[in-house]
Scaffold this motif. Structure first.
Motif, PDB file in Angstrom:
ATOM      1  N   VAL A 245       0.834  -1.206   0.000  1.00  0.00           N
ATOM      2  CA  VAL A 245       0.000   0.000   0.000  1.00  0.00           C
ATOM      3  C   VAL A 245       0.864   1.250   0.000  1.00  0.00           C
ATOM      4  O   VAL A 245       0.660   2.177  -0.801  1.00  0.00           O
ATOM      5  N   TYR A 246       1.865   1.278   0.884  1.00  0.00           N
ATOM      6  CA  TYR A 246       2.650   2.500   1.021  1.00  0.00           C
ATOM      7  C   TYR A 246       3.783   2.600   0.007  1.00  0.00           C
ATOM      8  O   TYR A 246       4.238   3.709  -0.306  1.00  0.00           O
ATOM      9  N   LEU A 247       4.214   1.470  -0.523  1.00  0.00           N
ATOM     10  CA  LEU A 247       5.147   1.538  -1.651  1.00  0.00           C
ATOM     11  C   LEU A 247       4.449   2.188  -2.841  1.00  0.00           C
ATOM     12  O   LEU A 247       5.033   3.014  -3.547  1.00  0.00           O
ATOM     13  N   LYS A 248       3.187   1.806  -3.062  1.00  0.00           N
ATOM     14  CA  LYS A 248       2.417   2.392  -4.162  1.00  0.00           C
ATOM     15  C   LYS A 248       2.172   3.863  -3.905  1.00  0.00           C
ATOM     16  O   LYS A 248       2.256   4.693  -4.822  1.00  0.00           O
ATOM     17  N   PHE A 249       1.869   4.205  -2.660  1.00  0.00           N
ATOM     18  CA  PHE A 249       1.688   5.605  -2.282  1.00  0.00           C
ATOM     19  C   PHE A 249       2.948   6.411  -2.598  1.00  0.00           C
ATOM     20  O   PHE A 249       2.891   7.491  -3.207  1.00  0.00           O
ATOM     21  N   GLY A 250       4.106   5.887  -2.190  1.00  0.00           N
ATOM     22  CA  GLY A 250       5.367   6.570  -2.447  1.00  0.00           C
ATOM     23  C   GLY A 250       5.643   6.727  -3.934  1.00  0.00           C
ATOM     24  O   GLY A 250       6.108   7.778  -4.395  1.00  0.00           O
ATOM     25  N   GLU A 251       5.332   5.684  -4.703  1.00  0.00           N
ATOM     26  CA  GLU A 251       5.554   5.739  -6.150  1.00  0.00           C
ATOM     27  C   GLU A 251       4.665   6.779  -6.819  1.00  0.00           C
ATOM     28  O   GLU A 251       5.118   7.512  -7.706  1.00  0.00           O
ATOM     29  N   ARG A 252       3.393   6.847  -6.393  1.00  0.00           N
ATOM     30  CA  ARG A 252       2.480   7.830  -6.985  1.00  0.00           C
ATOM     31  C   ARG A 252       2.946   9.250  -6.684  1.00  0.00           C
ATOM     32  O   ARG A 252       2.935  10.119  -7.568  1.00  0.00           O
ATOM     33  N   VAL A 253       3.361   9.477  -5.432  1.00  0.00           N
ATOM     34  CA  VAL A 253       3.821  10.809  -5.052  1.00  0.00           C
ATOM     35  C   VAL A 253       5.077  11.175  -5.839  1.00  0.00           C
ATOM     36  O   VAL A 253       5.186  12.276  -6.387  1.00  0.00           O
ATOM     37  N   ALA A 254       6.040  10.262  -5.915  1.00  0.00           N
ATOM     38  CA  ALA A 254       7.286  10.530  -6.629  1.00  0.00           C
ATOM     39  C   ALA A 254       7.023  10.798  -8.107  1.00  0.00           C
ATOM     40  O   ALA A 254       7.621  11.699  -8.707  1.00  0.00           O
ATOM     41  N   SER A 255       6.112  10.023  -8.698  1.00  0.00           N
ATOM     42  CA  SER A 255       5.773  10.221 -10.106  1.00  0.00           C
ATOM     43  C   SER A 255       5.157  11.593 -10.319  1.00  0.00           C
ATOM     44  O   SER A 255       5.473  12.288 -11.297  1.00  0.00           O
ATOM     45  N   GLY A 256       4.282  11.995  -9.398  1.00  0.00           N
ATOM     46  CA  GLY A 256       3.658  13.309  -9.498  1.00  0.00           C
ATOM     47  C   GLY A 256       4.669  14.431  -9.318  1.00  0.00           C
ATOM     48  O   GLY A 256       4.617  15.451 -10.015  1.00  0.00           O
ATOM     49  N   ARG A 258       7.810  14.380 -10.085  1.00  0.00           N
ATOM     50  CA  ARG A 258       8.685  14.479 -11.268  1.00  0.00           C
ATOM     51  C   ARG A 258       8.062  15.304 -12.391  1.00  0.00           C
ATOM     52  O   ARG A 258       8.772  15.801 -13.260  1.00  0.00           O
ATOM     53  N   THR A 259       6.743  15.454 -12.380  1.00  0.00           N
ATOM     54  CA  THR A 259       6.094  16.253 -13.420  1.00  0.00           C
ATOM     55  C   THR A 259       6.134  17.737 -13.099  1.00  0.00           C
ATOM     56  O   THR A 259       5.759  18.562 -13.927  1.00  0.00           O
ATOM     57  N   ARG A 260       6.574  18.085 -11.876  1.00  0.00           N
ATOM     58  CA  ARG A 260       6.663  19.486 -11.481  1.00  0.00           C
ATOM     59  C   ARG A 260       8.086  19.985 -11.696  1.00  0.00           C
ATOM     60  O   ARG A 260       9.034  19.448 -11.133  1.00  0.00           O
ATOM     61  N   ALA A 261       8.219  21.007 -12.512  1.00  0.00           N
ATOM     62  CA  ALA A 261       9.541  21.587 -12.760  1.00  0.00           C
ATOM     63  C   ALA A 261       9.891  22.511 -11.594  1.00  0.00           C
ATOM     64  O   ALA A 261       9.335  23.591 -11.455  1.00  0.00           O
ATOM     65  N   ASP A 262      10.817  22.057 -10.750  1.00  0.00           N
ATOM     66  CA  ASP A 262      11.142  22.831  -9.541  1.00  0.00           C
ATOM     67  C   ASP A 262      12.556  22.492  -9.095  1.00  0.00           C
ATOM     68  O   ASP A 262      12.812  21.427  -8.553  1.00  0.00           O
ATOM     69  N   ALA A 263      13.477  23.425  -9.317  1.00  0.00           N
ATOM     70  CA  ALA A 263      14.885  23.162  -9.018  1.00  0.00           C
ATOM     71  C   ALA A 263      15.149  23.025  -7.522  1.00  0.00           C
ATOM     72  O   ALA A 263      16.121  22.389  -7.117  1.00  0.00           O
ATOM     73  N   THR A 264      14.295  23.622  -6.677  1.00  0.00           N
ATOM     74  CA  THR A 264      14.547  23.554  -5.231  1.00  0.00           C
ATOM     75  C   THR A 264      14.069  22.237  -4.648  1.00  0.00           C
ATOM     76  O   THR A 264      14.361  21.930  -3.494  1.00  0.00           O
ATOM     77  N   GLY A 265      13.297  21.462  -5.406  1.00  0.00           N
ATOM     78  CA  GLY A 265      12.771  20.197  -4.885  1.00  0.00           C
ATOM     79  C   GLY A 265      11.785  20.411  -3.766  1.00  0.00           C
ATOM     80  O   GLY A 265      11.680  19.592  -2.852  1.00  0.00           O
ATOM     81  N   ILE A 266      11.010  21.501  -3.844  1.00  0.00           N
ATOM     82  CA  ILE A 266      10.137  21.877  -2.736  1.00  0.00           C
ATOM     83  C   ILE A 266       9.075  20.818  -2.454  1.00  0.00           C
ATOM     84  O   ILE A 266       8.748  20.547  -1.297  1.00  0.00           O
ATOM     85  N   TYR A 267       8.540  20.177  -3.504  1.00  0.00           N
ATOM     86  CA  TYR A 267       7.537  19.132  -3.284  1.00  0.00           C
ATOM     87  C   TYR A 267       8.138  17.972  -2.486  1.00  0.00           C
ATOM     88  O   TYR A 267       7.525  17.463  -1.549  1.00  0.00           O
ATOM     89  N   ALA A 268       9.324  17.549  -2.900  1.00  0.00           N
ATOM     90  CA  ALA A 268       9.980  16.420  -2.226  1.00  0.00           C
ATOM     91  C   ALA A 268      10.335  16.771  -0.791  1.00  0.00           C
ATOM     92  O   ALA A 268      10.144  15.965   0.128  1.00  0.00           O
ATOM     93  N   HIS A 269      10.849  17.973  -0.571  1.00  0.00           N
ATOM     94  CA  HIS A 269      11.208  18.398   0.788  1.00  0.00           C
ATOM     95  C   HIS A 269       9.960  18.473   1.671  1.00  0.00           C
ATOM     96  O   HIS A 269      10.006  18.097   2.855  1.00  0.00           O
ATOM     97  N   ALA A 270       8.864  18.949   1.113  1.00  0.00           N
ATOM     98  CA  ALA A 270       7.631  19.041   1.885  1.00  0.00           C
ATOM     99  C   ALA A 270       7.142  17.660   2.296  1.00  0.00           C
ATOM    100  O   ALA A 270       6.777  17.434   3.463  1.00  0.00           O
ATOM    101  N   MET A 271       7.133  16.711   1.365  1.00  0.00           N
ATOM    102  CA  MET A 271       6.678  15.355   1.686  1.00  0.00           C
ATOM    103  C   MET A 271       7.603  14.700   2.704  1.00  0.00           C
ATOM    104  O   MET A 271       7.138  13.990   3.605  1.00  0.00           O
TER     105      MET A 271
END
Length: 369
Positions: A245-256, A258-271
Protein backbone atom coordinates in the motif's frame (compact mmCIF):
# COMPACT_ATOMS: atom_id res chain seq x y z
CA UNK A 1 -21.19 2.67 12.77
CA UNK A 2 -22.88 4.35 9.82
CA UNK A 3 -23.54 1.00 8.14
CA UNK A 4 -25.09 -0.35 11.32
CA UNK A 5 -27.26 2.66 12.17
CA UNK A 6 -28.37 3.53 8.61
CA UNK A 7 -28.16 0.27 6.62
CA UNK A 8 -30.61 1.25 3.88
CA UNK A 9 -29.11 4.50 2.63
CA UNK A 10 -28.16 6.40 -0.51
CA UNK A 11 -24.39 6.28 -0.06
CA UNK A 12 -22.21 8.59 -2.16
CA UNK A 13 -18.45 8.10 -1.95
CA UNK A 14 -16.44 11.27 -2.67
CA UNK A 15 -13.07 11.18 -4.36
CA UNK A 16 -10.64 13.86 -5.50
CA UNK A 17 -12.40 16.05 -8.06
CA UNK A 18 -15.93 15.14 -6.92
CA UNK A 19 -18.40 18.03 -7.23
CA UNK A 20 -21.76 18.60 -5.62
CA UNK A 21 -23.38 17.83 -8.98
CA UNK A 22 -21.64 14.43 -8.87
CA UNK A 23 -23.10 13.83 -5.40
CA UNK A 24 -26.67 14.45 -6.54
CA UNK A 25 -26.15 12.52 -9.77
CA UNK A 26 -24.87 9.48 -7.88
CA UNK A 27 -27.64 9.62 -5.27
CA UNK A 28 -30.42 9.93 -7.86
CA UNK A 29 -28.98 7.17 -10.04
CA UNK A 30 -29.45 4.79 -7.11
CA UNK A 31 -33.16 5.66 -7.27
CA UNK A 32 -33.38 4.99 -11.00
CA UNK A 33 -33.39 8.72 -11.74
CA UNK A 34 -30.99 10.52 -14.07
CA UNK A 35 -29.85 14.10 -13.56
CA UNK A 36 -29.15 15.77 -16.90
CA UNK A 37 -27.08 18.87 -16.17
CA UNK A 38 -27.23 21.65 -18.74
CA UNK A 39 -25.22 24.29 -16.92
CA UNK A 40 -23.72 25.02 -13.52
CA UNK A 41 -22.70 28.08 -11.56
CA UNK A 42 -20.92 28.40 -8.24
CA UNK A 43 -24.13 28.21 -6.23
CA UNK A 44 -26.65 26.68 -8.59
CA UNK A 45 -27.46 24.07 -11.24
CA UNK A 46 -29.75 23.96 -14.21
CA UNK A 47 -30.97 20.83 -15.90
CA UNK A 48 -33.56 18.09 -15.84
CA UNK A 49 -34.24 14.93 -13.90
CA UNK A 50 -35.52 11.95 -15.84
CA UNK A 51 -36.60 8.44 -14.96
CA UNK A 52 -34.06 5.85 -16.14
CA UNK A 53 -36.25 2.90 -15.16
CA UNK A 54 -39.92 2.46 -14.34
CA UNK A 55 -39.27 2.84 -10.61
CA UNK A 56 -37.49 6.14 -11.19
CA UNK A 57 -40.26 7.43 -13.43
CA UNK A 58 -42.87 6.43 -10.87
CA UNK A 59 -40.95 8.23 -8.12
CA UNK A 60 -40.79 11.41 -10.20
CA UNK A 61 -44.51 11.15 -10.85
CA UNK A 62 -45.28 10.87 -7.13
CA UNK A 63 -43.12 13.85 -6.23
CA UNK A 64 -44.48 15.95 -9.07
CA UNK A 65 -48.00 15.24 -7.85
CA UNK A 66 -47.19 16.19 -4.26
CA UNK A 67 -45.55 19.43 -5.35
CA UNK A 68 -48.39 20.27 -7.74
CA UNK A 69 -46.09 19.99 -10.73
CA UNK A 70 -46.87 18.52 -14.11
CA UNK A 71 -44.65 15.63 -15.17
CA UNK A 72 -44.05 15.37 -18.90
CA UNK A 73 -44.04 12.15 -20.83
CA UNK A 74 -45.62 8.79 -20.07
CA UNK A 75 -44.92 6.15 -17.45
CA UNK A 76 -45.23 3.23 -19.87
CA UNK A 77 -42.21 1.13 -20.76
CA UNK A 78 -42.18 2.64 -24.27
CA UNK A 79 -43.06 6.19 -23.25
CA UNK A 80 -40.90 9.27 -23.13
CA UNK A 81 -38.91 9.48 -19.85
CA UNK A 82 -40.56 11.63 -17.23
CA UNK A 83 -38.62 14.86 -16.73
CA UNK A 84 -38.76 18.03 -14.67
CA UNK A 85 -36.79 21.23 -15.13
CA UNK A 86 -34.95 22.28 -11.97
CA UNK A 87 -33.39 25.52 -10.84
CA UNK A 88 -33.07 24.67 -7.15
CA UNK A 89 -32.70 21.70 -4.84
CA UNK A 90 -36.34 21.26 -3.90
CA UNK A 91 -37.19 18.65 -6.50
CA UNK A 92 -34.03 16.62 -5.82
CA UNK A 93 -34.66 16.82 -2.08
CA UNK A 94 -38.25 15.64 -2.45
CA UNK A 95 -37.11 12.66 -4.54
CA UNK A 96 -34.76 11.63 -1.73
CA UNK A 97 -37.45 12.16 0.93
CA UNK A 98 -40.04 10.18 -1.05
CA UNK A 99 -37.58 7.29 -1.44
CA UNK A 100 -37.54 6.90 2.34
CA UNK A 101 -33.74 6.71 2.37
CA UNK A 102 -31.15 8.86 4.12
CA UNK A 103 -28.51 10.54 1.96
CA UNK A 104 -25.01 9.67 3.21
CA UNK A 105 -21.97 11.53 1.84
CA UNK A 106 -18.76 9.73 2.75
CA UNK A 107 -15.11 10.82 2.52
CA UNK A 108 -16.10 14.50 2.48
CA UNK A 109 -12.43 15.43 2.94
CA UNK A 110 -11.90 14.64 -0.76
CA UNK A 111 -14.05 17.64 -1.72
CA UNK A 112 -12.18 20.83 -2.56
CA UNK A 113 -12.66 23.89 -0.35
CA UNK A 114 -14.90 25.49 -3.00
CA UNK A 115 -17.10 22.41 -3.22
CA UNK A 116 -17.35 22.21 0.58
CA UNK A 117 -18.56 25.81 0.63
CA UNK A 118 -21.19 25.08 -2.02
CA UNK A 119 -22.27 22.01 -0.05
CA UNK A 120 -22.58 24.08 3.13
CA UNK A 121 -25.18 26.32 1.45
CA UNK A 122 -26.98 23.33 -0.07
CA UNK A 123 -27.14 21.71 3.38
CA UNK A 124 -29.01 24.71 4.75
CA UNK A 125 -31.54 24.54 1.91
CA UNK A 126 -31.91 20.77 2.28
CA UNK A 127 -32.47 21.11 6.03
CA UNK A 128 -35.21 23.69 5.48
CA UNK A 129 -36.93 21.32 3.06
CA UNK A 130 -36.66 18.44 5.53
CA UNK A 131 -34.09 16.40 3.62
CA UNK A 132 -31.48 15.52 6.23
CA UNK A 133 -27.96 14.46 5.27
CA UNK A 134 -25.24 12.56 7.10
CA UNK A 135 -21.63 13.37 6.20
CA UNK A 136 -18.55 11.35 7.10
CA UNK A 137 -15.02 12.66 6.74
CA UNK A 138 -11.83 13.94 8.34
CA UNK A 139 -11.25 17.63 8.97
CA UNK A 140 -9.07 19.59 11.34
CA UNK A 141 -11.36 22.05 13.11
CA UNK A 142 -14.69 21.55 14.81
CA UNK A 143 -17.85 22.74 13.03
CA UNK A 144 -16.19 23.12 9.64
CA UNK A 145 -19.49 23.51 7.77
CA UNK A 146 -20.80 26.09 10.24
CA UNK A 147 -17.64 28.13 9.63
CA UNK A 148 -18.31 27.92 5.88
CA UNK A 149 -21.96 28.94 6.29
CA UNK A 150 -23.04 30.57 9.56
CA UNK A 151 -26.70 29.82 8.78
CA UNK A 152 -26.02 26.16 9.57
CA UNK A 153 -25.65 27.02 13.25
CA UNK A 154 -28.27 24.98 15.08
CA UNK A 155 -28.90 22.90 11.97
CA UNK A 156 -25.77 20.73 12.06
CA UNK A 157 -24.64 18.40 14.80
CA UNK A 158 -21.02 17.33 14.53
CA UNK A 159 -19.93 14.09 16.18
CA UNK A 160 -16.20 13.66 16.69
CA UNK A 161 -15.46 9.93 16.56
CA UNK A 162 -12.25 9.12 18.38
CA UNK A 163 -11.10 5.80 19.79
CA UNK A 164 -9.28 6.47 23.06
CA UNK A 165 -7.15 3.93 24.95
CA UNK A 166 -10.10 2.91 27.15
CA UNK A 167 -12.30 2.35 24.08
CA UNK A 168 -9.65 0.16 22.45
CA UNK A 169 -9.14 -1.82 25.65
CA UNK A 170 -12.90 -2.43 25.79
CA UNK A 171 -12.79 -3.87 22.26
CA UNK A 172 -10.09 -6.33 23.33
CA UNK A 173 -11.96 -7.20 26.52
CA UNK A 174 -15.26 -7.94 24.80
CA UNK A 175 -13.61 -9.93 22.04
CA UNK A 176 -11.62 -11.92 24.59
CA UNK A 177 -14.76 -12.88 26.53
CA UNK A 178 -16.48 -14.00 23.33
CA UNK A 179 -13.52 -16.16 22.28
CA UNK A 180 -12.53 -17.52 25.67
CA UNK A 181 -9.07 -15.96 25.62
CA UNK A 182 -7.17 -13.59 27.88
CA UNK A 183 -4.66 -11.13 26.38
CA UNK A 184 -1.92 -10.24 28.86
CA UNK A 185 -1.76 -6.62 30.03
CA UNK A 186 1.58 -6.23 28.27
CA UNK A 187 0.18 -7.31 24.90
CA UNK A 188 -2.93 -5.16 25.39
CA UNK A 189 -0.83 -2.07 26.12
CA UNK A 190 1.44 -2.68 23.15
CA UNK A 191 -1.46 -3.22 20.74
CA UNK A 192 -3.30 -0.13 21.97
CA UNK A 193 -0.22 2.04 21.50
CA UNK A 194 0.46 0.60 18.05
CA UNK A 195 -3.13 1.07 16.88
CA UNK A 196 -2.82 4.90 17.04
CA UNK A 197 -6.53 5.23 17.76
CA UNK A 198 -7.53 3.00 14.83
CA UNK A 199 -10.01 0.33 15.95
CA UNK A 200 -9.72 -1.60 12.68
CA UNK A 201 -5.94 -1.82 13.00
CA UNK A 202 -6.30 -3.00 16.61
CA UNK A 203 -8.57 -5.83 15.47
CA UNK A 204 -6.09 -6.85 12.78
CA UNK A 205 -3.29 -6.96 15.31
CA UNK A 206 -5.37 -9.04 17.72
CA UNK A 207 -6.44 -11.48 15.02
CA UNK A 208 -2.89 -11.91 13.75
CA UNK A 209 -1.65 -12.47 17.29
CA UNK A 210 -4.13 -15.34 17.63
CA UNK A 211 -2.86 -16.73 14.33
CA UNK A 212 0.69 -16.64 15.71
CA UNK A 213 -0.57 -18.50 18.80
CA UNK A 214 -2.29 -21.10 16.55
CA UNK A 215 -5.69 -20.21 17.99
CA UNK A 216 -8.44 -20.63 15.41
CA UNK A 217 -11.51 -21.53 17.50
CA UNK A 218 -13.22 -20.53 20.74
CA UNK A 219 -11.17 -21.61 23.75
CA UNK A 220 -12.86 -23.38 26.68
CA UNK A 221 -11.62 -22.76 29.32
CA UNK A 222 -9.93 -19.35 28.99
CA UNK A 223 -6.60 -19.49 27.14
CA UNK A 224 -3.92 -16.98 28.19
CA UNK A 225 -2.31 -15.09 25.30
CA UNK A 226 0.82 -13.88 27.08
CA UNK A 227 3.76 -14.68 24.80
CA UNK A 228 5.11 -11.33 23.59
CA UNK A 229 6.80 -12.99 20.62
CA UNK A 230 3.34 -13.83 19.27
CA UNK A 231 2.43 -10.16 19.23
CA UNK A 232 5.77 -9.06 17.77
CA UNK A 233 5.40 -11.57 14.96
CA UNK A 234 1.86 -10.35 14.38
CA UNK A 235 2.93 -6.68 14.22
CA UNK A 236 5.66 -7.42 11.66
CA UNK A 237 3.21 -9.48 9.58
CA UNK A 238 0.59 -6.71 9.55
CA UNK A 239 3.25 -4.11 8.66
CA UNK A 240 4.44 -6.34 5.84
CA UNK A 241 0.85 -6.57 4.53
CA UNK A 242 0.76 -2.76 4.40
CA UNK A 243 4.07 -2.61 2.53
CA UNK A 244 2.47 -2.75 -0.91
CA UNK A 245 0.00 0.00 0.00
CA UNK A 246 2.65 2.50 1.02
CA UNK A 247 5.15 1.54 -1.65
CA UNK A 248 2.42 2.39 -4.16
CA UNK A 249 1.69 5.61 -2.28
CA UNK A 250 5.37 6.57 -2.45
CA UNK A 251 5.55 5.74 -6.15
CA UNK A 252 2.48 7.83 -6.99
CA UNK A 253 3.82 10.81 -5.05
CA UNK A 254 7.29 10.53 -6.63
CA UNK A 255 5.77 10.22 -10.11
CA UNK A 256 3.66 13.31 -9.50
CA UNK A 257 6.63 15.26 -8.17
CA UNK A 258 8.69 14.48 -11.27
CA UNK A 259 6.09 16.25 -13.42
CA UNK A 260 6.66 19.49 -11.48
CA UNK A 261 9.54 21.59 -12.76
CA UNK A 262 11.14 22.83 -9.54
CA UNK A 263 14.89 23.16 -9.02
CA UNK A 264 14.55 23.55 -5.23
CA UNK A 265 12.77 20.20 -4.89
CA UNK A 266 10.14 21.88 -2.74
CA UNK A 267 7.54 19.13 -3.28
CA UNK A 268 9.98 16.42 -2.23
CA UNK A 269 11.21 18.40 0.79
CA UNK A 270 7.63 19.04 1.88
CA UNK A 271 6.68 15.36 1.69
CA UNK A 272 9.84 14.36 3.53
CA UNK A 273 9.04 16.77 6.38
CA UNK A 274 5.40 15.64 6.54
CA UNK A 275 5.99 11.89 6.59
CA UNK A 276 8.86 12.22 9.10
CA UNK A 277 6.87 14.41 11.55
CA UNK A 278 6.40 12.85 14.97
CA UNK A 279 3.35 10.83 15.95
CA UNK A 280 1.83 13.65 18.01
CA UNK A 281 1.82 16.02 15.05
CA UNK A 282 0.26 13.38 12.81
CA UNK A 283 -2.47 12.81 15.38
CA UNK A 284 -3.23 16.53 15.88
CA UNK A 285 -2.13 18.24 12.67
CA UNK A 286 1.33 19.10 11.27
CA UNK A 287 1.73 22.92 11.27
CA UNK A 288 2.98 24.67 8.15
CA UNK A 289 5.57 26.37 10.35
CA UNK A 290 7.10 22.99 11.23
CA UNK A 291 7.12 21.82 7.60
CA UNK A 292 8.75 25.10 6.56
CA UNK A 293 11.38 24.96 9.32
CA UNK A 294 12.43 21.44 8.35
CA UNK A 295 12.32 22.09 4.59
CA UNK A 296 14.10 25.44 4.78
CA UNK A 297 16.86 23.99 6.95
CA UNK A 298 17.56 21.43 4.22
CA UNK A 299 17.12 23.83 1.29
CA UNK A 300 17.44 27.55 2.11
CA UNK A 301 15.87 28.63 -1.20
CA UNK A 302 12.45 27.32 -0.11
CA UNK A 303 10.09 30.16 0.82
CA UNK A 304 6.99 29.83 3.00
CA UNK A 305 4.64 31.41 0.43
CA UNK A 306 5.73 28.88 -2.18
CA UNK A 307 5.47 26.06 0.35
CA UNK A 308 1.83 26.90 1.10
CA UNK A 309 1.05 26.81 -2.61
CA UNK A 310 2.68 23.38 -2.89
CA UNK A 311 0.81 22.06 0.14
CA UNK A 312 -2.49 23.07 -1.47
CA UNK A 313 -1.67 20.61 -4.26
CA UNK A 314 -0.43 17.60 -2.28
CA UNK A 315 -3.80 15.84 -2.43
CA UNK A 316 -3.52 15.40 -6.20
CA UNK A 317 -0.02 13.90 -5.85
CA UNK A 318 -1.25 10.96 -3.79
CA UNK A 319 -4.45 9.67 -5.34
CA UNK A 320 -4.78 6.90 -7.92
CA UNK A 321 -6.56 7.09 -11.29
CA UNK A 322 -9.91 6.78 -9.51
CA UNK A 323 -9.16 9.72 -7.21
CA UNK A 324 -8.73 7.58 -4.08
CA UNK A 325 -5.81 6.79 -1.76
CA UNK A 326 -5.37 9.96 0.27
CA UNK A 327 -2.92 9.63 3.18
CA UNK A 328 -2.42 13.28 4.19
CA UNK A 329 -4.38 16.39 3.24
CA UNK A 330 -3.82 20.13 3.65
CA UNK A 331 -6.20 22.29 5.69
CA UNK A 332 -5.62 25.83 4.36
CA UNK A 333 -7.79 27.47 7.04
CA UNK A 334 -5.88 25.90 9.92
CA UNK A 335 -2.58 25.97 7.98
CA UNK A 336 -1.67 22.41 8.82
CA UNK A 337 -1.47 19.00 7.19
CA UNK A 338 -3.86 16.35 8.51
CA UNK A 339 -3.21 12.62 8.58
CA UNK A 340 -6.25 10.74 7.21
CA UNK A 341 -4.60 7.31 7.32
CA UNK A 342 -3.07 6.53 10.72
CA UNK A 343 -1.96 3.10 9.60
CA UNK A 344 1.02 4.98 8.15
CA UNK A 345 2.28 5.61 11.70
CA UNK A 346 2.15 1.92 12.53
CA UNK A 347 3.77 0.98 9.21
CA UNK A 348 6.76 3.28 9.61
CA UNK A 349 7.23 2.11 13.21
CA UNK A 350 7.83 -1.49 12.19
CA UNK A 351 9.42 -1.18 8.77
CA UNK A 352 12.40 0.94 7.78
CA UNK A 353 11.37 2.68 4.60
CA UNK A 354 13.45 4.49 2.00
CA UNK A 355 10.88 6.87 0.54
CA UNK A 356 11.40 7.73 -3.15
CA UNK A 357 11.26 11.50 -2.58
CA UNK A 358 14.59 11.30 -0.72
CA UNK A 359 16.21 10.35 -4.02
CA UNK A 360 14.40 13.27 -5.68
CA UNK A 361 15.81 15.62 -3.03
CA UNK A 362 19.33 14.44 -3.83
CA UNK A 363 18.71 14.99 -7.55
CA UNK A 364 17.35 18.50 -6.91
CA UNK A 365 20.32 19.38 -4.67
CA UNK A 366 22.71 18.38 -7.45
CA UNK A 367 20.86 20.59 -9.91
CA UNK A 368 21.03 23.55 -7.52
CA UNK A 369 24.77 23.02 -7.01
Amino acid sequence: MRQRVVPNALVVQCRLGTTNIDIYTSALSQLGVQLQVESTSKFGIKGTVEGQVAAGSELIGKVSGKLGLEATGELGSKGVPVGRNINDLQFIAQLVIESGKRLIIEDVHYLSIDQREILSYDLKALWDIGCFVTMVGVWGQANMFVRLNGELSGRVEELSIEWGPDDLRTILARGSVALGIDFSREIQNKAIIDAFGNAGLLQRLALRTLDEAKITTEQPPTFKVNNMSWYEGAAMAVADQLNGVYLKFGERVASGIRTRADATGIYAHAMAAIVAADDGMHMNGIPVEHIFTVSHSRQSRIQKSNLKLVLSKIDSLQVDKDGRGLVVTYDADKECVLNVDRQLLFYRKYLTVSWPWEELISEADKLVQ
